[in-house]
Motif scaffolding. Structure first.
Motif, short mmCIF file in Angstrom:
data_model
loop_
_atom_site.label_atom_id
_atom_site.label_comp_id
_atom_site.label_asym_id
_atom_site.label_seq_id
_atom_site.Cartn_x
_atom_site.Cartn_y
_atom_site.Cartn_z
N ALA A 19 0.84 -1.21 0.00
CA ALA A 19 0.00 0.00 0.00
C ALA A 19 0.87 1.25 0.00
CB ALA A 19 -0.94 -0.01 1.21
N ASP A 23 -1.63 0.25 -3.38
CA ASP A 23 -2.58 -0.86 -3.52
C ASP A 23 -2.11 -2.04 -2.67
OD1 ASP A 23 -4.28 -2.91 -4.29
OD2 ASP A 23 -3.93 -2.65 -6.43
N SER A 24 -2.80 -2.29 -1.58
CA SER A 24 -2.38 -3.36 -0.66
C SER A 24 -2.49 -4.75 -1.28
CB SER A 24 -3.19 -3.30 0.63
OG SER A 24 -4.56 -3.55 0.37
N THR A 25 -3.31 -4.90 -2.32
CA THR A 25 -3.48 -6.22 -2.93
C THR A 25 -2.27 -6.63 -3.76
OG1 THR A 25 -4.59 -5.39 -4.92
CG2 THR A 25 -5.98 -5.93 -3.02
N ARG A 26 -1.31 -5.77 -3.93
CA ARG A 26 -0.09 -6.09 -4.68
C ARG A 26 0.98 -6.75 -3.80
NH1 ARG A 26 -0.49 -4.73 -10.01
NH2 ARG A 26 -1.88 -3.00 -10.40
#
Length: 49
Positions: A12, A17-20
């Protein structure tokens, strides 16, 4: 890595983007992100636009 940091928080911060977090795990050969220890050095790969 500092105590309490997680791959999703790092993703993040650097990617917005924390999903990365899987990109970080893959780039650093991390099979189980729960086994990371404070003080671990991580490579943060550059994201191409």
């Amino acid at each position: 890595m500092l105590a309490g940091e997680t791959l999703d928080r790092i993703a993040a911060r650097y990617y917005g983007d924390s999903t990365r977090w899987r990109l970080l795990a893959s780039a650093n050969g991390i099979a189980d992100p729960l086994e990371l220890r404070a003080g671990a050095l991580l490579s943060v790969p550059r994201m191409d636009a």
